[in-house]
Design an enzyme around this catalytic site. Structure first.
Site, mmCIF file in Angstrom:
data_model
loop_
_atom_site.group_PDB
_atom_site.id
_atom_site.type_symbol
_atom_site.label_atom_id
_atom_site.label_comp_id
_atom_site.label_asym_id
_atom_site.label_seq_id
_atom_site.Cartn_x
_atom_site.Cartn_y
_atom_site.Cartn_z
ATOM 1 N N HIS A 86 0.938 -1.224 0.086
ATOM 2 C CA HIS A 86 0.083 -0.431 0.247
ATOM 3 C C HIS A 86 0.453 1.307 -0.360
ATOM 4 C CE1 HIS A 86 0.130 0.819 5.169
ATOM 5 N NE2 HIS A 86 0.066 -0.158 4.595
ATOM 6 N N ASP A 88 -0.480 4.416 1.165
ATOM 7 C CA ASP A 88 -0.495 6.117 2.289
ATOM 8 C C ASP A 88 0.652 5.353 3.102
ATOM 9 O OD1 ASP A 88 -1.753 3.386 2.469
ATOM 10 O OD2 ASP A 88 -3.499 4.718 3.775
ATOM 11 N N GLU A 183 -5.179 1.587 2.186
ATOM 12 C CA GLU A 183 -4.832 0.548 3.206
ATOM 13 C C GLU A 183 -4.942 1.185 4.932
ATOM 14 O OE1 GLU A 183 -3.412 -2.614 5.938
ATOM 15 O OE2 GLU A 183 -2.430 -0.144 5.897
#
Length: 417
Positions: A86, A88, A183
């Site tokens: 992910h 983020d 996520e």
């Protein structure tokens, strides 16, 4: 396998310096991605994947990055596999203007950070291990988190794909990559482009210490509890005033103290009060509920309902409770496809790493994918102290994660579509 250390480090430093923090409230309101800066990370990865010469590189309308490394000639009948990480970073600690610090041949001295934080091997057994091994570690300057969660995973995948693409001795089938937004907000798989994904087995690279191979995680729910009070002038409040602030405070104070995140570990579940906004007329409490069994989660939900009801009744107020499922334990799904984990154990062994199987005290995009019928265990990255200003990463462990991905691709050539 050609040496890849320099490229891995360059990628990791570039990624952690790229701001991509997500926002839970925005995500809960249906925005995916939840923040505009996640597009910057996605566009950066899109550019690099195109430069590597991958096929079907794209960023979807919801900020998922997809790319495909075609099978080597003669291996087109191998079952494809997917790799995920992910983009983020968590919102509790700033991920903006990250200033990574590199310490080569770490000698075990206490590292003093700004903002009053420090890294002390006497307080961190994994840091003590890094000192014994004279590892290269990367840490923050103390003003932000580092972002190894999960940019170490992104860097490992990108570097492994680079190795596979440019080393003719490494045979592999089709490999698909997905880098997801949000996520950390629990919405990472909400809009995953399954229409692009042909892989029936995937692997997330989103773990911690070396050797961790995660095949089970929490069942997770979010509970929103809203207390309704009644405002009156404080000078003449008796007996009609009902203070929602007091109700919410009493509710939180009566959550089991020994079942909080800071008092539990291993397979123990918890109640976590994460946010409270309050006025006399209305107070909102957001809880995270976590348990490894379905039965345990049902008991936690029932307890929250009862405690909220009793609290509101005792103060003469009202309460509304909403429970939202976030993800489920992936163990049951993975048990149905043992070969997915068996291949990964072999890849660990090929890289000289002994697999250990701690439960994830959290969740991954893989737990959501497993729910969707695509078994997806989780691989370590070498990151430590996630979601904090004292976050740090072991570079030797990051390299091992990259090696494991390459070995996994080669081992998986025995799996026919």
């Amino acid at each position: 396998m050609k040496d890849f250390a320099d490229k891995l480090l360059e990628r990791f430093l570039r990624y952690v310096k790229t701001y991509s923090q997500s926002d839970s409230e925005s995500a809960d309101n249906g925005n995916l991605p939840s923040t505009p800066q996640q597009w910057d990370m996605a566009k950066l990865l899109e550019k690099e994947l195109n430069e590597l010469g991958l096929e079907n590189v794209q960023v979807t309308e919801n900020c998922y990055v997809y790319a495909c490394l075609p099978a080597v000639k003669g291996y087109e009948d191998v079952a494809p596999l997917g790799l995920l990480a992910h983009m983020d970073t968590v919102e509790e600690v700033s991920g903006k203007d990250v200033k990574p610090q590199i310490v080569e041949n770490y000698d075990g001295k206490v590292i003093t950070l700004t903002e009053g934080s420090r890294l002390d091997p006497a307080e961190d057994k994994y840091l003590a291990q890094a000192a014994l091994e004279h590892d290269t570690i990367i840490h923050t300057d103390g003003t932000t988190l580092l972002g190894a969660d999960d940019k170490a995973g992104v860097a490992a995948i990108m570097t492994a794909i680079d190795c596979l693409k440019n080393d003719d001795s490494l045979k592999h089938g089709k490999i698909e990559i997905i880098f997801s937004p949000d996520e950390e907000t629990g919405h990472g798989m909400d809009k995953v482009p399954l229409q692009l994904l042909s892989s029936k087995k995937c692997y997330t690279v989103d773990g911690g210490h070396i050797g961790e191979l995660e095949t089970e995680c929490f069942n997770a729910y979010k509970s929103d509890i809203t207390f309704i009070g009644k405002s009156l002038h404080t000078g003449s409040a008796r007996p009609g005033m009902v203070n929602a602030i007091t109700m919410a405070s009493s509710f939180v104070a009566n959550l089991p103290r020994q079942e909080a995140p800071e008092t539990t570990d291993n397979y123990q579940g918890f109640y976590a009060a994460m946010d409270m906004t309050a006025s006399v007329e209305k107070a909102h409490v957001m809880l995270l509920l976590r348990d490894f069994t379905k039965e345990g989660m049902e008991k936690r939900i029932k307890f929250v309902d009862q405690l909220a009801s009793v609290t509101a009744s005792s103060f003469g107020g009202k309460v509304e409770v909403k429970h939202t499922q976030q993800y489920l334990n992936m163990k049951e799904g993975l048990d149905k496809s043992p070969e997915v984990v068996e291949n990964l154990i072999k890849a660990y062994s090929e890289a000289g790493v002994k697999a250990v199987f701690p439960p994830i005290r959290g969740g991954t995009d893989g737990s959501r994918l497993t729910e969707m019928g695509i078994p997806t265990p989780n691989i370590f990255t070498g990151g430590h102290n996630y979601h904090s200003r004292t976050e740090w990463a072991s570079f030797s462990q990051m390299k091992k994660a990259t090696e494991i991905l390459v070995h996994l691709a080669v081992i998986s050539t025995k799996d026919k579509a």
